[in-house]
Design an enzyme around this catalytic site. Structure first.
Site, PDB file in Angstrom:
ATOM      1  N   MET A   1      -9.330   7.466  -1.161  1.00  0.00           N
ATOM      2  CA  MET A   1     -10.252   7.897  -0.095  1.00  0.00           C
ATOM      3  C   MET A   1     -10.830   9.260  -0.451  1.00  0.00           C
ATOM      4  SD  MET A   1      -7.874   6.981   3.154  1.00  0.00           S
ATOM      5  CE  MET A   1      -7.043   5.398   3.298  1.00  0.00           C
TER       6      MET A   1
ATOM      7  N   HIS B   1      -0.922  -1.706  -4.167  1.00  0.00           N
ATOM      8  CA  HIS B   1      -2.239  -1.440  -3.578  1.00  0.00           C
ATOM      9  C   HIS B   1      -2.420   0.076  -3.474  1.00  0.00           C
ATOM     10  CE1 HIS B   1      -5.735  -2.632  -1.107  1.00  0.00           C
ATOM     11  NE2 HIS B   1      -5.445  -1.585  -0.358  1.00  0.00           N
TER      12      HIS B   1
ATOM     13  N   HIS C   1      -8.076   0.136  -4.512  1.00  0.00           N
ATOM     14  CA  HIS C   1      -9.041  -0.043  -3.420  1.00  0.00           C
ATOM     15  C   HIS C   1      -9.813   1.265  -3.250  1.00  0.00           C
ATOM     16  CE1 HIS C   1      -9.540  -0.798   1.233  1.00  0.00           C
ATOM     17  NE2 HIS C   1     -10.695  -0.834   0.589  1.00  0.00           N
TER      18      HIS C   1
ATOM     19  N   SER D   1       0.842  -1.196   0.000  1.00  0.00           N
ATOM     20  CA  SER D   1       0.000   0.000   0.000  1.00  0.00           C
ATOM     21  C   SER D   1       0.876   1.244   0.000  1.00  0.00           C
ATOM     22  CB  SER D   1      -0.912   0.019   1.225  1.00  0.00           C
ATOM     23  OG  SER D   1      -1.448   1.326   1.378  1.00  0.00           O
TER      24      SER D   1
ATOM     25  N   ASP E   1      -6.491  -6.674   4.538  1.00  0.00           N
ATOM     26  CA  ASP E   1      -5.954  -5.305   4.531  1.00  0.00           C
ATOM     27  C   ASP E   1      -6.092  -4.645   5.900  1.00  0.00           C
ATOM     28  OD1 ASP E   1      -5.174  -2.741   3.836  1.00  0.00           O
ATOM     29  OD2 ASP E   1      -6.830  -2.375   2.444  1.00  0.00           O
TER      30      ASP E   1
ATOM     31  N   MET F   1     -11.335  -6.159   5.398  1.00  0.00           N
ATOM     32  CA  MET F   1     -10.662  -5.129   6.189  1.00  0.00           C
ATOM     33  C   MET F   1     -10.453  -5.639   7.615  1.00  0.00           C
ATOM     34  SD  MET F   1     -10.145  -2.706   4.059  1.00  0.00           S
ATOM     35  CE  MET F   1      -9.298  -1.696   5.277  1.00  0.00           C
TER      36      MET F   1
ATOM     37  N   ASP G   1      -4.800   3.026  -2.456  1.00  0.00           N
ATOM     38  CA  ASP G   1      -5.942   3.358  -1.599  1.00  0.00           C
ATOM     39  C   ASP G   1      -6.536   4.716  -1.950  1.00  0.00           C
ATOM     40  OD1 ASP G   1      -6.116   1.164   0.355  1.00  0.00           O
ATOM     41  OD2 ASP G   1      -4.110   1.809   0.957  1.00  0.00           O
TER      42      ASP G   1
ATOM     43  N   MET H   1     -12.204   3.506  -1.518  1.00  0.00           N
ATOM     44  CA  MET H   1     -12.949   3.794  -0.283  1.00  0.00           C
ATOM     45  C   MET H   1     -13.689   5.097  -0.527  1.00  0.00           C
ATOM     46  SD  MET H   1      -9.983   2.650   2.355  1.00  0.00           S
ATOM     47  CE  MET H   1      -8.743   2.810   1.083  1.00  0.00           C
TER      48      MET H   1
HETATM   49  C1  DX5 Z   1      -6.645   1.489   5.187  1.00  0.00           C
HETATM   50  C2  DX5 Z   1      -6.103   1.070   3.848  1.00  0.00           C
HETATM   51  C3  DX5 Z   1      -4.926   0.177   3.925  1.00  0.00           C
HETATM   52  C4  DX5 Z   1      -3.718   0.767   4.596  1.00  0.00           C
HETATM   53  C5  DX5 Z   1      -2.938  -0.376   5.157  1.00  0.00           C
HETATM   54  O1  DX5 Z   1      -7.884   2.077   5.034  1.00  0.00           O
HETATM   55  O2  DX5 Z   1      -7.093   0.407   3.095  1.00  0.00           O
HETATM   56  O3  DX5 Z   1      -4.584  -0.344   2.649  1.00  0.00           O
HETATM   57  O4  DX5 Z   1      -2.890   1.510   3.748  1.00  0.00           O
HETATM   58  O5  DX5 Z   1      -1.915   0.165   5.913  1.00  0.00           O
HETATM   59  P1  DX5 Z   1      -1.220  -0.625   7.087  1.00  0.00           P
HETATM   60  O6  DX5 Z   1      -0.516  -1.801   6.475  1.00  0.00           O
HETATM   61  O7  DX5 Z   1      -0.271   0.389   7.649  1.00  0.00           O
HETATM   62  O8  DX5 Z   1      -2.284  -1.033   8.062  1.00  0.00           O
HETATM   63 ZN    ZN Z   2      -6.468  -0.657   1.239  1.00  0.00          ZN
END
Ligand code: DX5
Ligand code: ZN
Length: 219
Positions: A37, A33, A66, A8, A173, A137, A35, A68
């Site tokens: 948001m 990965h 991913h 990520s 994740d 998650m 993310d 979100m």
């Molecule tokens: C959280 C993300 C994850 C995050 C994981 O909402 O979806 O992908 O980056 O990070 P770590 O490995 O630090 O928990």
């Molecule tokens: Zn993620």
């Protein structure tokens, strides 16, 4: 099956993203990965289309997006055009999940569905036929660097049993490190997302091996 490591880049050094991508490739990670948001579905804002476009041009890692975001349906086409190969959205988002699945398929991308910690495994049942990836998650989505929620491990195992005869990959994740990875793998995970743990390492290759429970070979 070999465990896949999805790095990520939420935890990467954003000023040196190109160097970070090289570091991930050399370390032997498999997936990138990404993310996304929107500040609505989760209380944080990360990065989006222009960054994905730049990153996918510069890496051979498989682009695992991913989402979100509150309304994934409105953005599927844009993320596919920006280079996503797998698009994972949240069942808890506001879009109609059947329509999102179809929209992702129409873009010839792999389809991923993610569930938050409070969503039960059985909520996935109506979609199994159409999914390439299920993303469980193990933290509340929104931030990197949180602790793995051990109470989610039985749900990983339930889903593993649910998809036993299907070609669906089970991705986990949140809070994955060398200590929690074996627990997720034991429960049946195929793909481990790791952000803060990987990026804080000086020797990332050894860290990747420790997640896969392999001994480092060469460098
Ligand atoms: C959280 C993300 C994850 C995050 C994981 O909402 O979806 O992908 O980056 O990070 P770590 O490995 O630090 O928990
Ligand atoms: Zn993620």
């Amino acid at each position: 099956m070999n465990t896949k490591i999805a790095a990520s880049i939420l935890s990467a050094d954003m000023l040196h993203l190109h160097d970070e991508l090289n570091r991930l490739e050399k370390a032997g990670t498999d997936w990138l990965h990404f993310d996304v948001m929107d500040g609505v579905f989760v209380p944080n804002i990360s990065f989006g289309l222009p960054v994905l476009k730049a990153v996918t041009k510069q890496t051979t890692l498989f682009p695992d997006v991913h989402l979100m975001i509150e309304n994934p349906l409105a953005y599927v086409q844009d993320f596919a055009s920006a280079g996503a190969k797998l698009i994972t959205f949240h069942l808890e988002s506001k879009s109609n999940p059947f329509q999102v699945v179809q929209a992702i398929k129409n873009q010839h991308c792999q389809v991923g569905m993610s569930i938050k910690p409070d969503t039960p495994a059985k909520a996935l049942l109506p979609f199994l036929e159409d999914l390439d990836v299920i993303l469980v998650m193990t933290v509340e989505p929104g931030f990197g660097g949180q602790s793995y929620m051990h109470e989610i491990t039985p749900k990983i195992n339930t889903i593993r049993k649910m998809i036993q005869n299907r070609k669906i990959l089970l991705e986990v994740d949140g809070g994955i490190d060398a200590v929690t990875a074996p627990e997720a793998l034991q429960a049946g995970a195929d793909v481990l997302v790791s952000g803060s743990y990987l990026f804080r390492q000086t020797d990332m290759h050894s860290a990747v091996c420790s997640l896969r429970k392999e001994f480092p070979v060469g460098k």
